[in-house]
Each structure stands twice: as C-alpha cells, then as structure tokens.
Design an enzyme around this catalytic site. Sequence first.
Site, PDB file in Angstrom:
ATOM      1  N   LYS A 135      -2.796  -4.283  -2.459  1.00  0.00           N
ATOM      2  CA  LYS A 135      -2.660  -4.206  -3.662  1.00  0.00           C
ATOM      3  C   LYS A 135      -2.284  -5.313  -4.308  1.00  0.00           C
ATOM      4  O   LYS A 135      -2.295  -5.892  -5.477  1.00  0.00           O
ATOM      5  CB  LYS A 135      -1.668  -2.868  -4.194  1.00  0.00           C
TER       6      LYS A 135
HETATM    7  C1  LIG Z   1      -4.644   1.960  -2.399  1.00  0.00           C
HETATM    8  C2  LIG Z   1      -4.907   1.878  -0.871  1.00  0.00           C
HETATM    9  C3  LIG Z   1      -6.085   2.333  -0.241  1.00  0.00           C
HETATM   10  C4  LIG Z   1      -7.233   2.826  -1.035  1.00  0.00           C
HETATM   11  O1  LIG Z   1      -7.650   1.784  -2.031  1.00  0.00           O
HETATM   12  P1  LIG Z   1      -8.619   2.378  -3.223  1.00  0.00           P
HETATM   13  O2  LIG Z   1      -8.813   1.052  -3.948  1.00  0.00           O
HETATM   14  O3  LIG Z   1      -7.883   3.273  -4.350  1.00  0.00           O
HETATM   15  O4  LIG Z   1      -9.825   2.979  -2.783  1.00  0.00           O
HETATM   16  C5  LIG Z   1      -6.068   2.391   0.921  1.00  0.00           C
HETATM   17  N1  LIG Z   1      -4.993   1.888   1.825  1.00  0.00           N
HETATM   18  C6  LIG Z   1      -3.991   1.579   1.328  1.00  0.00           C
HETATM   19  C7  LIG Z   1      -2.892   1.066   2.377  1.00  0.00           C
HETATM   20  C8  LIG Z   1      -3.857   1.633  -0.150  1.00  0.00           C
HETATM   21  O5  LIG Z   1      -2.534   0.910  -0.635  1.00  0.00           O
END
Ligand SMILES: *Cc1c(COP(=O)(O)O)cnc(C)c1O
Length: 469
Positions: free
Chosen positions: A113
């Site tokens: 993120k």
């Molecule tokens: C947010 C997240 C995901 C999922 O990603 P999306 O964009 O919501 O599909 C997978 N793994 C981790 C560690 C995340 O923080």
Amino acid sequence: MKYISTRGGMAPQGFSDILLEGLAPDGGLAIPETLPTVTAEQLQAWRALPYHALATEILSLFITDIPRAVLEGLTREAYRPESFQSEEIVPLRNLDGGMYLLGLSEGPTLAFKDMAMQFLGQVFPYVLRERGTTLNILGATSGDTGSAAEYAMRGKDSVAVFMLSPQGRMSAFQRAQMYSLQDANIHNIAVKGNFDEAQDVVKALASDLAFKSEYHLGAVNSINWARIAAQVVYYFHGWMRATTRADQQVSFAVPSGNFGNILAGHIARSMGLPIRRLVLATNENNVLEEFFRTGIYRPRSAQQTYVTSSPSMDISRASNFERFVYDLVGRDPARVSALWKQLSTEGFFDLSAQKPEFEARYGFQAGCSAHHHRLDTIRSVMDRTGVLIDPHTADGVFVATPLVEPGIPMLVLETALPAKFSEVIEEALGRPVPMPSGLEDLESREQKVVELPCDAASIRAYIIEHAQK
Ligand SMILES: *Cc1c(COP(=O)(O)O)cnc(C)c1O
C-alpha cells in the site's frame, strides 16, 4: 486526460478533481475516458530510468492537469531510497521454478500500500495548496491501507486522517504500527465490526453530500484512482527488470482482496505492456476466485467473511471490481448500472456468458488458498530458496505455482513483509520473525486510539469535533 464514471452519470473531470473525491456522484467509480497506450519504443527507452522517473512517465499519461516539472518533484519525493530501503525501490528477486518476487513492501509500513500512498502523500498536499483548501480523509482499513495512509499523511498540514479499523481483527504489529502514531492530524478509530461493516459506515458518510462538502471529506481507500495509477507503475517496472526485449511477456500473480492491485495490472496490460497472465489469488474469502471460475459474482455478508491468516484479504465485496466489469461489458455504463442494481436487489449477477473472455481476452486466471496451503508454502519457499515470505505473498506463490509456463517469468507480488504477520510465521516455521531494525520496540510504544460504535452517527459526531477546518 479526463475521467468519467463507470455508471455514466458524471461530466468528464480532470485528475485533480477526482483526486479528492471518493465515489462518483452517481455511485460509480472514476475511470479514464480513454486509456493511454505505450509503444515498444517507449518501453525500451524507459528501461534505463530510476523508479521515480518511470513513475513520472507513466503518471504523466494519467495526470495532465499538473505541470510535468511539478509531477517530477512529487514522484522524486514519494519514491526516495531512504523511504524504501534501496535505490531500486522495488527489487526483483529470483525464487525458483520460473518464479520471482516483486518486492513492493520496502516502504515505511512494510506493505505494498505504501507504493501508492507515498505518492498520495505528495500529490494531496500539492493540490490542496493550489486550491487553498483542506481535506479530511475518511477510510476503513483491514490493516495495511490505514497505516500506509497515516504514514504518508502524518504531519501534513491541511490533511487529517480518520481511519476506522475493525477491533481485534488486525495483527499486533498492524495495530501497533497505526496506533503508535501520535501526530495530531492522525485519528485512529477502532470499531466493533469487520472491515466490510466499517467500510459501509464510510460509504454512508461519503454519500451524505452536504456533510461531505462541509467537512471536505475525501477517500484514500482503493477506489481512489490516483492509487490505481500509482500502482500501474510497478507492473511496468517489474516487466522491465524481468525482460530484455520489448516483445517478451511476463505473468503476474496478485494476492487480492479489493481488486485494486490486480486492477492496476489489468490497466497496464490494456495500455500495451506485454503481460501474458494476471493470476488472481484469494484466500478462503474467494468471491473473486468464484467469479473467474463461474462467471457469477456473489459478494458475501460480513457474517460470511472468514477471519484468516491473510487478514488484509478478508474482503467479500471487492470495491474496485466495478472498474474491471466496466471493461468486460464493453465500457457500457448502462449495463454496469443495471448489474449493480441487480447486486443490490438480488445479491448477485451472472456474466458466465462472457467466461471464455476472462482468460482468452483479459489474461485472467484465478485460484485460492487455505490456511494450511499458506503455511506449507511459507515453509517450502524457505526450505528451497532461503527466502521468508508473508502469508499474503504465500497465497500468491501457492496459486501461481501450477500456472507457471516455460519461458514466461511469473512475478509474484510481495504484498507485505513477514514481520507484519509474525504470529503466522511462527506457526509455519516454529520461530518468530526478527523485527526489522528500528522497529524492535514498536509493539511497546504508547498507542493512540479511540473506540467507537460501528455506526455512521457516532463517526459523524467524532469527525465534526476533530476535522481539519
Ligand atoms: C491490501 C492488501 C492485499 C489486497 O490488495 P487489493 O488491492 O485489495 O486486492 C493483499 N495483501 C496485502 C498484504 C494487502 O495489504
């Protein structure tokens, strides 16, 4: 570049206009009116660029209302080696059997993120300054979005963050990471509910247009288009690190929840990046895997959403999915509106007639893992390669393993570092993960969090009292 809504009810707007909004006024999601494309010559020319410069090239295709020189400064600040552990920003590591790990989790909160949020932490203050206004970011997090947003926005004047987190549903590390921030503009709100219920509160408040405009509410959840655009960059970067010629294909495997990460891959592929397969991996909350297997999209209720060892993917309603469906139905907003209307009345829609296109035209494959698969995968990757992966990444490796094709590198997106999920690693390997340096005392730092009921009225009252004016 102008943006329109997947449901057709928004006049075309510039990037800076949609940047500060959540849902479009008609309840849809903002998408580019027409997608930019890249040529083989551009791809070859961009190979030599450092990450921030590649980000400038790609983001300038989506952001035409910020001067390029300014954008260059924003990406340079967002993607500094000091924030991402290395000059590469996103390292590519070889596992084995044709599989690679694309290291998206080297940022301040150890999850992918940060890749988008660090850019938001630059572009938000810039646009707010230009417009002489403030922003109160309201979001819900299943763990990683919240901390990434808070670390990106902490201490920024003109921005406050109100982040709802489901009480007791995050790892000790995730909680400590968020709640230990003491900045006055960061508000951690623990609610009694799961992620989907918390997100419902966010949606309810964001759809109260009078409240939204009076308090300058904005979103940083994965429906924010700027995040998707920033995520497109690392698909290009990964492809460049894994290939030498413009005609070489790679595949990506993506641990998925809200469909934000893999949507960026779909965009990159649609722009002309030579991506063969986009492998969507879910955990036991396999609504998306079920869609790609059957053509039927049937989101589940909060009660039917399992708590798993990959909690950032414990999502049963994928908020970005609508953008992909828009493409699937031929970019027809009337059909998208009808499908989402059917979702709200009947709880599902059926696109099984188009199932053959999912893979043949869009390159999608899908699979899911259970808890024991992830534990086995963490162990076997460790045994075979000496690399320690987190449970989300393990889901990607597990699903991708049978889908690797000869001569096509399979890049698994590393969506978090194992230190964030030490409990699961300990279950898999019999030993905890050493804390990354500088974070040894994280879980014993003082925490700042308020507990509130999971309803719109309580959250509204809190925002009114604490908003950035
Ligand atoms: C947010 C997240 C995901 C999922 O990603 P999306 O964009 O919501 O599909 C997978 N793994 C981790 C560690 C995340 O923080």
